[in-house]
Each structure stands twice: as C-alpha cells, then as structure tokens.
Scaffold this motif. Structure first.
Motif, mmCIF file in Angstrom:
data_model
loop_
_atom_site.group_PDB
_atom_site.id
_atom_site.type_symbol
_atom_site.label_atom_id
_atom_site.label_comp_id
_atom_site.label_asym_id
_atom_site.label_seq_id
_atom_site.Cartn_x
_atom_site.Cartn_y
_atom_site.Cartn_z
ATOM 1 N N PRO A 18 0.826 -1.216 0.000
ATOM 2 C CA PRO A 18 0.000 0.000 0.000
ATOM 3 C C PRO A 18 0.856 1.260 0.000
ATOM 4 N N ILE A 19 0.317 2.320 -0.602
ATOM 5 C CA ILE A 19 1.001 3.614 -0.622
ATOM 6 C C ILE A 19 -0.006 4.736 -0.450
ATOM 7 N N VAL A 20 0.507 5.908 -0.120
ATOM 8 C CA VAL A 20 -0.249 7.156 -0.148
ATOM 9 C C VAL A 20 0.551 8.116 -1.010
ATOM 10 N N VAL A 21 -0.112 8.696 -2.017
ATOM 11 C CA VAL A 21 0.533 9.666 -2.901
ATOM 12 C C VAL A 21 0.134 11.052 -2.408
ATOM 13 N N HIS A 22 1.117 11.828 -1.989
ATOM 14 C CA HIS A 22 0.861 13.163 -1.465
ATOM 15 C C HIS A 22 0.849 14.183 -2.589
#
Length: 97
Positions: free
Chosen positions: A42-46
């Motif tokens: 999983p990732i979060v793209v800022h």
C-alpha cells in the motif's frame, strides 16, 4: 497576537486534502528494464508527489520510474474483477493507459 499572513503549513491536513490518493495494492519500479520491484504494497501519494510507504517511510518521486496499480475497480469492472472497458483482469484504466 496576529497570525502570520504567510505560512508553509497547509490549510488542509493531508487526511482531508482532496489531492492525496491512497492505494492498497501497487508495485513500484525504479527502472524500466528491471523485473525486480523496488516496493510492493500500500502507498499514499501526497500532493507534492512524494510517496508514503508502510511505516511512514517516504519515497522521492525522482527515485521512481513507474507504478503499477492493482487496486480493485470502483466502476467499469465485472464481478470476476475484469475491467470490461479494457478486458484486463488486473489493471485498472484509472489513468487512461
């Protein structure tokens, strides 16, 4: 005391920022010709382009060649997970590819 007219802090926290995107299942590659991924999960793209990995680690956009997103489809998919628009069973057509 008055608040300063300019600030480097965002008015909206990243949790509420509409430009922040979270994905559950991605594969990140650092080179075009390698089959060995740099990261999977999983990732979060800022909004600034930085990628947040598990454990609150950050990955610079300049360290990434490309990202494959394998999240479930929100629309356009069938019950078996295939994208009816592209016929692809594992990739979404989220970015028009």
């Amino acid at each position: 005391m008055f608040t300063p007219p300019f600030s480097r802090d965002s008015l909206v926290a990243d949790d509420l920022n509409p430009l922040t995107q979270a994905y559950r299942d991605v594969v990140i590659y650092d080179e075009a010709t390698t089959d060995d991924p740099l990261y999977e999960g999983p990732i979060v793209v800022h909004p600034n382009g930085w990628i947040e990995l598990e454990g609150h680690r950050l990955l610079s956009p300049s360290a990434i060649h490309h990202i494959d997103i394998y999240d479930e489809l929100d629309d356009g998919g069938s019950e078996d997970g295939r994208d009816e628009r592209t016929g692809d069973g594992c990739r979404s057509d989220r970015f028009g590819h």
